[in-house]
Enzyme design. Structure first.
Site, PDB file in Angstrom:
ATOM      1  N   LYS A 183       0.829  -1.214   0.000  1.00 24.54           N
ATOM      2  CA  LYS A 183       0.000   0.000   0.000  1.00 24.54           C
ATOM      3  C   LYS A 183       0.864   1.265   0.000  1.00 24.54           C
ATOM      4  CE  LYS A 183      -3.915  -2.186  -0.047  1.00 24.54           C
ATOM      5  NZ  LYS A 183      -3.500  -3.570  -0.141  1.00 24.54           N
TER       6      LYS A 183
HETATM    7  C1  PLP Z   1     -10.067  -3.126  -1.668  1.00 25.90           C
HETATM    8  C2  PLP Z   1      -9.439  -3.840  -0.502  1.00 25.90           C
HETATM    9  N1  PLP Z   1     -10.150  -3.993   0.612  1.00 25.90           N
HETATM   10  C3  PLP Z   1      -9.641  -4.600   1.694  1.00 25.90           C
HETATM   11  C4  PLP Z   1      -8.363  -5.100   1.704  1.00 25.90           C
HETATM   12  C5  PLP Z   1      -7.870  -5.854   2.892  1.00 25.90           C
HETATM   13  O1  PLP Z   1      -6.739  -5.315   3.498  1.00 25.90           O
HETATM   14  P1  PLP Z   1      -5.713  -6.266   4.297  1.00 25.90           P
HETATM   15  O2  PLP Z   1      -4.955  -7.051   3.290  1.00 25.90           O
HETATM   16  O3  PLP Z   1      -4.867  -5.295   5.052  1.00 25.90           O
HETATM   17  O4  PLP Z   1      -6.532  -7.116   5.210  1.00 25.90           O
HETATM   18  C6  PLP Z   1      -7.571  -4.945   0.561  1.00 25.90           C
HETATM   19  C7  PLP Z   1      -6.185  -5.445   0.566  1.00 25.90           C
HETATM   20  O5  PLP Z   1      -5.381  -5.305  -0.236  1.00 25.90           O
HETATM   21  C8  PLP Z   1      -8.119  -4.310  -0.577  1.00 25.90           C
HETATM   22  O6  PLP Z   1      -7.421  -4.162  -1.705  1.00 25.90           O
END
Ligand code: PLP
Length: 373
Positions: A183
């Site tokens: 990110k």
């Molecule tokens: C659109 C979206 N929502 C939620 C998430 C979930 O985040 P995490 O991987 O930190 O749990 C991601 C992860 O890349 C994402 O791209």
């Protein structure tokens, strides 16, 4: 040219210094000054009153839904073209995710057809700012108001993006961010819930910490089922250092996004997300589709790039294609030609903020070379 990965974190600020301090002072769990400092600075960066650090973006979404009281018997509208975490977070609450097709130009949720999916059970909409491009929040807000629905931004991919002068994460009742290593701002693993509402903020603090009674935690008296979604001081130390340089990282991402678009603008059959006016894209990922006019398939292009040391990733599969969601009870019938097309023709190019212009030039030259081979 050395191998070019899809995305590497940029850790060039105070990350090590703050982590070392956390270790040396023994504050390595969720207590410690960095959690609050990161929350304060990230909230400020997004123009939102409150922030609550959690351990990843998926649980940030879940916590946001819990704070809004979403549960069994409810329906929550999400884009069909998104990462699976958006849908799973809804499932964790017992509610049913309902899918809305993506827009063929922006690849974000198609705002014109959201209303078709609203029923008496619908309680909320989760717009997702896909690949860092803000959704058309005004139109979504109008629909939400008309049907008295809550809005939760899934801003996992859009740190610092802007819609009509306001940052993503500040455009809804409550929003969720991810700080996964790819990110624009990272803590390795991590997430954040943001809101302007004091009530939702207090709920988020309460539910993320096993519903300890905030007034007398040492009573060990728990009136609701809570979660341990706490962020550690170590992760927050990295997050604070990242937030200090958030604008710098964003500028680099934007510069790279524009370079790709410039170099590839005349290549027939290569298409980027269309950017509406009044938004600032932060180019988390530079996604392209490989269309018929390119003359070669997406998969052949990916293989050619790989052979030349360039990594990439294909786009998400639509939510309607997920066995897990079908088995759970989501309606996976119907046609989603945009999501299908994106899944079969789309992939993203290396997009880290530490990419150099010569690497982008090299990647684009290879794309052009393969077309004429
Ligand atoms: C659109 C979206 N929502 C939620 C998430 C979930 O985040 P995490 O991987 O930190 O749990 C991601 C992860 O890349 C994402 O791209």
């Amino acid at each position: 040219m050395d191998f070019i990965p899809v995305c590497e974190p940029t850790l060039i600020g105070n990350e090590l210094k703050y982590v070392e301090d956390a270790v040396k002072t023994s504050w390595i769990s969720s207590n410690g000054k960095y959690v609050q400092a990161f929350e304060t600075e990230f909230a400020k960066y997004c123009g939102v009153k409150y922030a609550v650090g959690v351990c990843n973006g998926t649980v940030a979404l879940h916590l946001a839904l819990i704070c809004l009281g979403i549960g069994k018997g409810d329906e929550v509208i999400i884009p069909n073209f998104t990462m699976i975490a958006t849908a799973f977070a809804v499932c964790y609450t017992g509610a049913i995710p309902v899918f809305v097709e993506g827009d063929e130009k922006t690849w974000n949720i198609d705002v014109e057809i959201i209303e078709e999916k609203i029923t008496k059970k619908t309680k909320a909409i989760i717009p997702v700012h896909i690949f860092g491009l803000p959704c058309e929040m005004d139109k979504i807000n109008t629909v939400a108001k008309k049907y008295n629905l809550k809005l939760i931004e899934d801003a996992a991919e859009a740190h610092g993006a802007v819609y009509q002068g306001k940052k993503t994460g500040s455009l809804s009742d409550i929003s969720a961010f991810s700080f996964y290593a790819n990110k624009n701002i990272t803590t390795g693993e991590g997430g954040m819930v943001l809101t302007d509402s004091t009530e939702l903020y207090e709920k988020a603090l309460y539910y993320k910490n096993l519903c300890f009674d905030p007034k007398s935690p040492r009573n060990y008296s728990h009136n609701h089922i809570g979660f341990n979604y706490r962020m550690s001081n170590l992760h927050a130390a990295i997050g604070l250092a990242q937030t200090e340089r958030a604008d710098e990282y964003k500028t680099l991402r934007i510069k790279n996004g524009k370079l790709y678009r410039g170099y590839l603008k005349d290549v027939a059959g290569i298409t980027f997300q269309v950017e509406p006016e009044n938004i600032e894209n932060v180019y988390w990922m530079n996604g392209i589709t490989v269309d018929k006019e390119y003359g070669k398939s997406r998969d052949k292009l990916i293989a050619f790039l790989k052979k030349n040391g360039i990594d990439s990733r294909v786009f998400f599969a639509g939510m309607n294609k997920q066995k897990s969601l079908k088995d759970y009870g989501a309606d996976c019938t119907g046609h989603y030609p945009v999501s299908e097309y994106l899944n079969n023709h789309g992939f993203y190019l290396p997009s880290g903020s530490n990419l150099k212009e010569e690497q982008i030039r090299y990647i684009c030259d290879k794309i052009i070379e393969f077309k004429t081979k």
